[in-house]
Design a protein around this motif. Structure first.
Motif, PDB file in Angstrom:
ATOM      1  N   LYS A 129       0.834  -1.025  -0.046  1.00  0.00           N
ATOM      2  CA  LYS A 129      -0.222  -0.017   0.095  1.00  0.00           C
ATOM      3  C   LYS A 129       0.762   1.076  -0.150  1.00  0.00           C
ATOM      4  CE  LYS A 129      -0.968   0.369   5.299  1.00  0.00           C
ATOM      5  NZ  LYS A 129      -2.172   0.369   5.889  1.00  0.00           N
ATOM      6  N   ALA A 130       0.259   2.036  -0.398  1.00  0.00           N
ATOM      7  CA  ALA A 130       0.932   3.510  -0.910  1.00  0.00           C
ATOM      8  C   ALA A 130       1.012   4.373   0.942  1.00  0.00           C
ATOM      9  CB  ALA A 130       0.160   4.501  -1.640  1.00  0.00           C
ATOM     10  N   SER A 131       2.644   4.884   1.267  1.00  0.00           N
ATOM     11  CA  SER A 131       2.067   5.507   2.028  1.00  0.00           C
ATOM     12  C   SER A 131       1.311   7.251   1.653  1.00  0.00           C
ATOM     13  CB  SER A 131       4.422   6.096   2.956  1.00  0.00           C
ATOM     14  OG  SER A 131       4.664   4.606   2.667  1.00  0.00           O
ATOM     15  N   ASP A 132       1.489   7.918   2.624  1.00  0.00           N
ATOM     16  CA  ASP A 132       0.808   8.598   2.948  1.00  0.00           C
ATOM     17  C   ASP A 132       2.304  10.563   2.040  1.00  0.00           C
ATOM     18  OD1 ASP A 132      -0.655   8.605   4.882  1.00  0.00           O
ATOM     19  OD2 ASP A 132       0.194   9.380   6.493  1.00  0.00           O
ATOM     20  N   LYS A 133       0.703  10.862   0.845  1.00  0.00           N
ATOM     21  CA  LYS A 133       1.132  11.851   0.182  1.00  0.00           C
ATOM     22  C   LYS A 133       2.577  10.703  -0.689  1.00  0.00           C
ATOM     23  CE  LYS A 133       0.353  15.298   1.447  1.00  0.00           C
ATOM     24  NZ  LYS A 133      -0.427  16.324   1.460  1.00  0.00           N
ATOM     25  N   THR A 134       1.898   9.739  -1.067  1.00  0.00           N
ATOM     26  CA  THR A 134       2.305   9.346  -2.642  1.00  0.00           C
ATOM     27  C   THR A 134       1.172   8.208  -3.204  1.00  0.00           C
ATOM     28  OG1 THR A 134       4.464   8.113  -0.788  1.00  0.00           O
ATOM     29  CG2 THR A 134       4.449   6.823  -2.865  1.00  0.00           C
ATOM     30  N   GLU A 135       1.567   8.601  -4.472  1.00  0.00           N
ATOM     31  CA  GLU A 135       0.870   8.499  -5.537  1.00  0.00           C
ATOM     32  C   GLU A 135       1.410   6.653  -6.165  1.00  0.00           C
ATOM     33  OE1 GLU A 135      -1.941   7.542  -8.201  1.00  0.00           O
ATOM     34  OE2 GLU A 135      -2.111   9.810  -6.563  1.00  0.00           O
ATOM     35  N   LEU A 136       0.151   5.898  -5.802  1.00  0.00           N
ATOM     36  CA  LEU A 136       0.603   4.562  -6.184  1.00  0.00           C
ATOM     37  C   LEU A 136       0.620   5.130  -7.316  1.00  0.00           C
ATOM     38  CD1 LEU A 136       0.934   2.141  -4.644  1.00  0.00           C
ATOM     39  CD2 LEU A 136      -1.605   1.565  -5.252  1.00  0.00           C
ATOM     40  N   ARG A 137      -0.298   5.433  -8.462  1.00  0.00           N
ATOM     41  CA  ARG A 137       0.274   5.137  -9.792  1.00  0.00           C
ATOM     42  C   ARG A 137       1.075   5.380 -10.394  1.00  0.00           C
ATOM     43  NH1 ARG A 137      -3.692   8.670 -12.483  1.00  0.00           N
ATOM     44  NH2 ARG A 137      -3.787  10.197 -10.233  1.00  0.00           N
ATOM     45  N   TYR A 138       2.139   6.512  -9.924  1.00  0.00           N
ATOM     46  CA  TYR A 138       3.496   7.388 -10.176  1.00  0.00           C
ATOM     47  C   TYR A 138       4.362   5.956  -9.631  1.00  0.00           C
ATOM     48  CZ  TYR A 138       7.660   9.904 -10.004  1.00  0.00           C
ATOM     49  OH  TYR A 138       9.300  10.100 -10.135  1.00  0.00           O
ATOM     50  N   ILE A 139       4.504   5.089  -8.632  1.00  0.00           N
ATOM     51  CA  ILE A 139       5.530   4.687  -8.482  1.00  0.00           C
ATOM     52  C   ILE A 139       5.331   2.499  -9.595  1.00  0.00           C
ATOM     53  CG2 ILE A 139       5.736   2.508  -6.434  1.00  0.00           C
ATOM     54  CD1 ILE A 139       6.797   5.584  -5.821  1.00  0.00           C
ATOM     55  N   ASN A 140       4.091   3.018  -9.962  1.00  0.00           N
ATOM     56  CA  ASN A 140       4.002   1.940 -10.983  1.00  0.00           C
ATOM     57  C   ASN A 140       4.475   2.055 -11.967  1.00  0.00           C
ATOM     58  OD1 ASN A 140       2.509  -0.563 -11.476  1.00  0.00           O
ATOM     59  ND2 ASN A 140       0.738   0.739 -12.634  1.00  0.00           N
ATOM     60  N   TYR A 141       3.884   3.188 -12.198  1.00  0.00           N
ATOM     61  CA  TYR A 141       4.988   4.142 -13.677  1.00  0.00           C
ATOM     62  C   TYR A 141       6.551   3.534 -13.361  1.00  0.00           C
ATOM     63  CZ  TYR A 141       1.110   5.385 -15.929  1.00  0.00           C
ATOM     64  OH  TYR A 141      -0.270   5.468 -16.580  1.00  0.00           O
ATOM     65  N   VAL A 142       7.332   3.541 -12.183  1.00  0.00           N
ATOM     66  CA  VAL A 142       8.887   3.955 -11.900  1.00  0.00           C
ATOM     67  C   VAL A 142       9.229   2.504 -12.448  1.00  0.00           C
ATOM     68  CG1 VAL A 142       9.954   3.777 -10.292  1.00  0.00           C
ATOM     69  CG2 VAL A 142       8.516   5.778 -10.537  1.00  0.00           C
ATOM     70  N   PHE A 143       7.739   1.604 -11.955  1.00  0.00           N
ATOM     71  CA  PHE A 143       8.975  -0.236 -12.037  1.00  0.00           C
ATOM     72  C   PHE A 143       8.231  -0.801 -13.522  1.00  0.00           C
ATOM     73  CE2 PHE A 143       7.957  -0.644  -7.731  1.00  0.00           C
ATOM     74  CZ  PHE A 143       8.546  -1.726  -7.481  1.00  0.00           C
ATOM     75  N   LYS A 144       7.343  -0.032 -14.187  1.00  0.00           N
ATOM     76  CA  LYS A 144       7.092  -0.285 -15.566  1.00  0.00           C
ATOM     77  C   LYS A 144       9.135   0.222 -16.785  1.00  0.00           C
ATOM     78  CE  LYS A 144       2.957  -1.438 -15.188  1.00  0.00           C
ATOM     79  NZ  LYS A 144       3.539  -2.609 -15.099  1.00  0.00           N
ATOM     80  N   ILE A 145       9.618   1.397 -16.157  1.00  0.00           N
ATOM     81  CA  ILE A 145      11.302   1.625 -16.616  1.00  0.00           C
ATOM     82  C   ILE A 145      11.768   0.515 -16.956  1.00  0.00           C
ATOM     83  CG2 ILE A 145      12.374   2.905 -16.462  1.00  0.00           C
ATOM     84  CD1 ILE A 145      10.582   5.439 -15.162  1.00  0.00           C
ATOM     85  N   GLU A 146      12.191  -0.103 -18.064  1.00  0.00           N
ATOM     86  CA  GLU A 146      13.419  -1.014 -18.535  1.00  0.00           C
ATOM     87  C   GLU A 146      14.497  -0.335 -17.461  1.00  0.00           C
ATOM     88  OE1 GLU A 146      13.908  -1.943 -22.606  1.00  0.00           O
ATOM     89  OE2 GLU A 146      12.172  -2.879 -22.236  1.00  0.00           O
ATOM     90  N   ARG A 147      14.732   0.562 -17.612  1.00  0.00           N
ATOM     91  CA  ARG A 147      16.449   0.769 -17.104  1.00  0.00           C
ATOM     92  C   ARG A 147      16.220   0.730 -15.214  1.00  0.00           C
ATOM     93  NH1 ARG A 147      19.017   6.468 -19.552  1.00  0.00           N
ATOM     94  NH2 ARG A 147      18.034   5.679 -22.044  1.00  0.00           N
TER      95      ARG A 147
END
Length: 455
Positions: A129-147
């Motif tokens: 689950k996301a912590s306070d002041k964290t947008e879970l969708r943004y973190i999800n996009y981080v995991f989509k980055i091949e690098r």
């Protein structure tokens, strides 16, 4: 990354993407590179909290599945992908709506997604689950980055490449770029919109490709059952899925014009004094519809006697014994590009009698609805898979014109199907460019190299 600049420019205009300048700094993290001056570098553990709730006692029987293409979906919508579901629901763990689900063994290829369901998932999955002041969708996009996926790969452990696993601890200790919460939301909103447009274009292209493939199969079926001459007198073949054929043609089982042999069985043990030789061999995945894919050829140590026994000959038709139902019995002619080359025991090598049967004509028959229907009707089927046997292959009833007419049909189909395949290839290239551009967008905005337009 090589980009077709015209393609990129057109899509940037269509999607409303603008290059914008901002003050940048070195992030100090190799996979990130430069990022905006006001952004921070922080560990994932400050933004995600694991939820590890076993489904014991059983609280839900609604099974969820996850892959890198669809994200988190109900198990029944998975379209025969992945592993078979467990019958004991207590072996699962629970996922909740608005949580991030991660496959510990496939996260390095992007198997991460946001769950919109309450259900049970595989115990090899992690739930956050996301912590306070964290947008879970943004973190999800981080995991989509091949690098970033390559960065995770450094901390994965396992014997086989396809079974590498990364721990929760090693995952959460990774460094990521963090803008303000407001900007995380802006980036997520923007990427949601742009990715939706790209996915829509990809979806339309895939539908079009499927239509062309169906057209190709219909055309092949028409020619291998009715011939090229529209004025031929027709007769009943006596086989429901073949229908009428030209009066001069025969109907016969494959056994009368071909022989068949299985390939080498994997995992065989040898005595210590046996001299072994390293040889390339074809697996089921190498045998595609109409061609052999040699981009990923496996190597096997075998005895010299087995090289002679299992080596393929140019002109043999390779047919798969089992697999997905739509791929069962698919055939392609081996062109002998590697000599010697062996084949796996789940592949049949069909040797035709050249005075009776053109191997390429047999290849077209397996691709037609004649072949598709026969192998589907006669296969032994499980939930996801199907298999056939050498006796079923030899019992394959085929329409058989003279060898001269077969040669004419093969030449005709090569020309006509080649035009359809060219169109399909261009559409597949278009999809590949769109997928690459989507990856480019996600990386550029998640790392702050591009700024979300105010409009």
């Amino acid at each position: 990354m090589n980009w077709n600049w015209k393609f990129r420019a057109v899509w940037m205009l269509c999607l409303g993407v603008n290059d914008m300048s901002r003050e940048m700094k070195d992030s100090g993290v190799e996979w990130i590179g430069e990022m905006p001056e006001e952004w921070k570098i922080e560990r994932l553990q400050w933004h995600l909290q694991e939820i590890n709730k076993p489904n014991n006692p059983v609280k839900t029987e609604y099974i969820l599945s996850l892959n890198n293409k669809t994200g988190v979906i109900p198990y029944e919508e998975r379209d025969n992908m992945g592993n078979k579901a467990k019958e004991d629901y207590s072996q699962y763990k629970i996922a909740y709506p608005d949580t991030l689900v991660m496959n510990s063994m496939n996260v390095i290829i992007g198997s991460v997604g946001i769950s919109h369901y309450y259900g049970c998932i595989s115990p090899v999955y992690y739930v956050f689950k996301a912590s306070d002041k964290t947008e879970l969708r943004y973190i999800n996009y981080v995991f989509k980055i091949e690098r970033f996926q390559k960065e995770l790969r450094k901390y994965a452990n396992g014997i086989l490449e396809i079974r590498l696993r990364i721990s929760v601890h090693d995952t959460l200790r990774r460094l990521i770029p963090i803008p303000s919460y407001e900007e995380q939301c802006k980036i997520a909103d923007f990427l949601d919109g742009q990715c939706e447009k790209i996915n829509l274009a990809i979806g339309k292209a895939k539908v079009s490709i499927e239509e062309y493939r169906n057209l190709k199969q219909s055309f092949i079926t028409q020619i291998v059952t009715k011939g090229i001459n529209e004025n031929d007198t027709m007769k009943e073949s006596g086989i429901e899925w073949i229908g009428k054929i030209p009066a001069s043609w025969k109907v016969t089982q494959l056994r009368h014009c071909a022989s068949i042999r299985s390939g080498i069985t994997l995992g065989k043990t040898y005595s210590k004094d046996t001299e072994l030789v390293e040889m390339p061999y074809l697996r089921v995945a190498n045998v595609q519809d109409g061609y052999v894919d040699t981009n990923d050829i496996a190597v096997l140590q075998v005895s010299k006697d087995e090289i002679e026994k299992y080596s393929l000959s140019a002109g043999e038709v390779l047919m798969t014994e089992g697999g997905d139902r739509d791929k069962l019995g698919r055939g392609c002619v081996w062109d002998g590009r590697m000599t010697p080359c062996l084949h796996q025991n789940h592949i049949f090598a069909v040797k035709v009698k050249e005075n009776l049967l053109n191997p390429h004509y047999l290849e077209y028959l397996t691709a037609s609805s004649v072949g598709r229907t026969y192998f589907d009707v006669t296969a032994v089927k499980t939930t996801n898979l199907a298999c056939t046997s050498s006796s079923k292959v030899l019992a394959f009833t085929i329409p058989l014109p003279s060898i001269e007419e077969q040669n004419e049909i093969v030449d005709y189909l090569k020309e006509k199907c080649g035009c359809i395949e060219t169109v399909i290839s261009k559409k597949e290239q278009f999809i590949s460019e769109l997928e690459n551009y989507k990856k480019f967008l996600i990386y550029e905005y998640v790392t702050g190299k591009k700024e979300v337009p105010e409009s």
